[in-house]
Design a protein around this motif. Structure first.
Motif, PDB file in Angstrom:
ATOM      1  N   ALA A  29       0.823  -1.209   0.000  1.00 13.58           N
ATOM      2  CA  ALA A  29       0.000   0.000   0.000  1.00 13.58           C
ATOM      3  C   ALA A  29       0.861   1.264   0.000  1.00 13.58           C
ATOM      4  N   TYR A  30       1.990   1.225   0.658  1.00 19.41           N
ATOM      5  CA  TYR A  30       2.917   2.363   0.680  1.00 19.41           C
ATOM      6  C   TYR A  30       3.408   2.654  -0.741  1.00 19.41           C
ATOM      7  N   GLY A  31       3.825   1.608  -1.445  1.00 17.35           N
ATOM      8  CA  GLY A  31       4.282   1.781  -2.822  1.00 17.35           C
ATOM      9  C   GLY A  31       3.161   2.262  -3.737  1.00 17.35           C
ATOM     10  N   THR A  32       1.967   1.742  -3.530  1.00 17.50           N
ATOM     11  CA  THR A  32       0.825   2.158  -4.340  1.00 17.50           C
ATOM     12  C   THR A  32       0.499   3.628  -4.105  1.00 17.50           C
ATOM     13  N   ALA A  33       0.551   4.068  -2.855  1.00 15.54           N
ATOM     14  CA  ALA A  33       0.297   5.474  -2.545  1.00 15.54           C
ATOM     15  C   ALA A  33       1.311   6.376  -3.242  1.00 15.54           C
ATOM     16  N   LEU A  34       2.575   5.967  -3.242  1.00 21.08           N
ATOM     17  CA  LEU A  34       3.596   6.760  -3.920  1.00 21.08           C
ATOM     18  C   LEU A  34       3.381   6.772  -5.434  1.00 21.08           C
ATOM     19  N   LYS A  35       3.007   5.613  -5.983  1.00 21.49           N
ATOM     20  CA  LYS A  35       2.709   5.563  -7.421  1.00 21.49           C
ATOM     21  C   LYS A  35       1.568   6.515  -7.776  1.00 21.49           C
ATOM     22  N   ASN A  36       0.553   6.590  -6.904  1.00 25.15           N
ATOM     23  CA  ASN A  36      -0.578   7.490  -7.145  1.00 25.15           C
ATOM     24  C   ASN A  36      -0.162   8.953  -7.109  1.00 25.15           C
ATOM     25  N   LEU A  37       0.958   9.239  -6.477  1.00 21.83           N
ATOM     26  CA  LEU A  37       1.509  10.596  -6.451  1.00 21.83           C
ATOM     27  C   LEU A  37       2.453  10.847  -7.626  1.00 21.83           C
ATOM     28  N   GLY A  38       2.608   9.846  -8.486  1.00 24.08           N
ATOM     29  CA  GLY A  38       3.459   9.984  -9.660  1.00 24.08           C
ATOM     30  C   GLY A  38       4.904   9.580  -9.435  1.00 24.08           C
ATOM     31  N   ILE A  39       5.170   8.898  -8.344  1.00 22.49           N
ATOM     32  CA  ILE A  39       6.535   8.473  -8.020  1.00 22.49           C
ATOM     33  C   ILE A  39       6.746   7.054  -8.539  1.00 22.49           C
ATOM     34  N   GLU A  40       7.843   6.859  -9.215  1.00 20.29           N
ATOM     35  CA  GLU A  40       8.177   5.540  -9.759  1.00 20.29           C
ATOM     36  C   GLU A  40       8.495   4.571  -8.616  1.00 20.29           C
ATOM     37  N   CYS A  41       7.923   3.396  -8.669  1.00 15.63           N
ATOM     38  CA  CYS A  41       8.115   2.387  -7.619  1.00 15.63           C
ATOM     39  C   CYS A  41       8.230   1.018  -8.289  1.00 15.63           C
ATOM     40  N   HIS A  42       9.226   0.240  -7.859  1.00 17.62           N
ATOM     41  CA  HIS A  42       9.422  -1.102  -8.413  1.00 17.62           C
ATOM     42  C   HIS A  42       9.541  -2.099  -7.271  1.00 17.62           C
ATOM     43  N   ARG A  43       9.009  -3.288  -7.504  1.00 21.79           N
ATOM     44  CA  ARG A  43       9.032  -4.358  -6.499  1.00 21.79           C
ATOM     45  C   ARG A  43       9.736  -5.583  -7.075  1.00 21.79           C
ATOM     46  N   ALA A  44      10.632  -6.146  -6.263  1.00 21.38           N
ATOM     47  CA  ALA A  44      11.398  -7.317  -6.702  1.00 21.38           C
ATOM     48  C   ALA A  44      11.127  -8.482  -5.768  1.00 21.38           C
ATOM     49  N   GLU A  45      11.171  -9.678  -6.344  1.00 20.22           N
ATOM     50  CA  GLU A  45      11.191 -10.889  -5.536  1.00 20.22           C
ATOM     51  C   GLU A  45      12.449 -11.647  -5.939  1.00 20.22           C
ATOM     52  N   VAL A  46      13.109 -12.194  -4.941  1.00 19.27           N
ATOM     53  CA  VAL A  46      14.404 -12.847  -5.138  1.00 19.27           C
ATOM     54  C   VAL A  46      14.285 -14.320  -4.775  1.00 19.27           C
ATOM     55  N   PHE A  47      14.802 -15.154  -5.662  1.00 22.09           N
ATOM     56  CA  PHE A  47      14.803 -16.603  -5.450  1.00 22.09           C
ATOM     57  C   PHE A  47      16.233 -17.121  -5.416  1.00 22.09           C
ATOM     58  N   LEU A  48      16.512 -18.003  -4.465  1.00 24.96           N
ATOM     59  CA  LEU A  48      17.773 -18.749  -4.404  1.00 24.96           C
ATOM     60  C   LEU A  48      17.419 -20.224  -4.392  1.00 24.96           C
ATOM     61  N   ASP A  49      18.012 -20.968  -5.284  1.00 27.36           N
ATOM     62  CA  ASP A  49      17.754 -22.411  -5.378  1.00 27.36           C
ATOM     63  C   ASP A  49      16.257 -22.705  -5.457  1.00 27.36           C
ATOM     64  N   GLY A  50      15.529 -21.885  -6.214  1.00 25.24           N
ATOM     65  CA  GLY A  50      14.103 -22.103  -6.427  1.00 25.24           C
ATOM     66  C   GLY A  50      13.203 -21.685  -5.280  1.00 25.24           C
ATOM     67  N   GLU A  51      13.761 -21.110  -4.230  1.00 21.76           N
ATOM     68  CA  GLU A  51      12.982 -20.719  -3.061  1.00 21.76           C
ATOM     69  C   GLU A  51      12.989 -19.200  -2.909  1.00 21.76           C
ATOM     70  N   ARG A  52      11.805 -18.611  -2.715  1.00 24.58           N
ATOM     71  CA  ARG A  52      11.710 -17.164  -2.529  1.00 24.58           C
ATOM     72  C   ARG A  52      12.358 -16.808  -1.190  1.00 24.58           C
ATOM     73  N   VAL A  53      13.353 -15.913  -1.231  1.00 27.17           N
ATOM     74  CA  VAL A  53      14.078 -15.555  -0.015  1.00 27.17           C
ATOM     75  C   VAL A  53      13.950 -14.089   0.373  1.00 27.17           C
ATOM     76  N   ALA A  54      13.525 -13.241  -0.563  1.00 26.12           N
ATOM     77  CA  ALA A  54      13.457 -11.812  -0.249  1.00 26.12           C
ATOM     78  C   ALA A  54      12.469 -11.094  -1.160  1.00 26.12           C
ATOM     79  N   LEU A  55      11.943 -10.005  -0.617  1.00 25.30           N
ATOM     80  CA  LEU A  55      11.135  -9.052  -1.373  1.00 25.30           C
ATOM     81  C   LEU A  55      11.753  -7.675  -1.144  1.00 25.30           C
ATOM     82  N   ALA A  56      11.696  -6.833  -2.150  1.00 25.32           N
ATOM     83  CA  ALA A  56      12.265  -5.494  -2.005  1.00 25.32           C
ATOM     84  C   ALA A  56      11.439  -4.494  -2.805  1.00 25.32           C
TER      85      ALA A  56
END
Length: 104
Positions: A29-56
């Motif tokens: 929701a924080y990222g969505t609010a910023l996007k609604n203000l015209g701010i560029e926002c990107h979300r990443a998901e990271v996998f190691l050995d086929g397992e999701r280990v991080a979101l950013a």
């Protein structure tokens, strides 16, 4: 290691965010609010050995219409215990592959 940008949906993101008691700056929701203000926002998901280990979630801003900056406040959100060497590789890959517009 595999990184996927802007591919995860809000329901999955929020589920992981809540389970980790993660900070507001990494909330969908924080990222969505910023996007609604015209701010560029990107979300990443990271996998190691086929397992999701991080979101950013990265907030991207442009200054003087030329130089871009990206900030991953209080992130990444680590979903698993990741060794320091792998974390270092993840940081490098997040920086390298961030799909920010030109001039970063």
């Amino acid at each position: 290691m595999k990184l996927f940008w802007d591919d995860l949906d809000a329901v999955d993101w929020d589920r992981h965010h809540a389970a980790a008691s993660a900070p507001l700056q990494q909330d969908w929701a924080y990222g969505t609010a910023l996007k609604n203000l015209g701010i560029e926002c990107h979300r990443a998901e990271v996998f190691l050995d086929g397992e999701r280990v991080a979101l950013a979630q990265f907030v991207c801003r442009r200054y003087a219409w030329t130089v871009g900056f990206a900030l991953c406040s209080r992130g990444p959100l680590w979903l698993k215990n990741v060794p320091a060497a792998d974390r270092a590789r993840i940081y490098v890959e997040l920086k390298r592959s961030l799909p920010m517009k030109i001039g970063r």
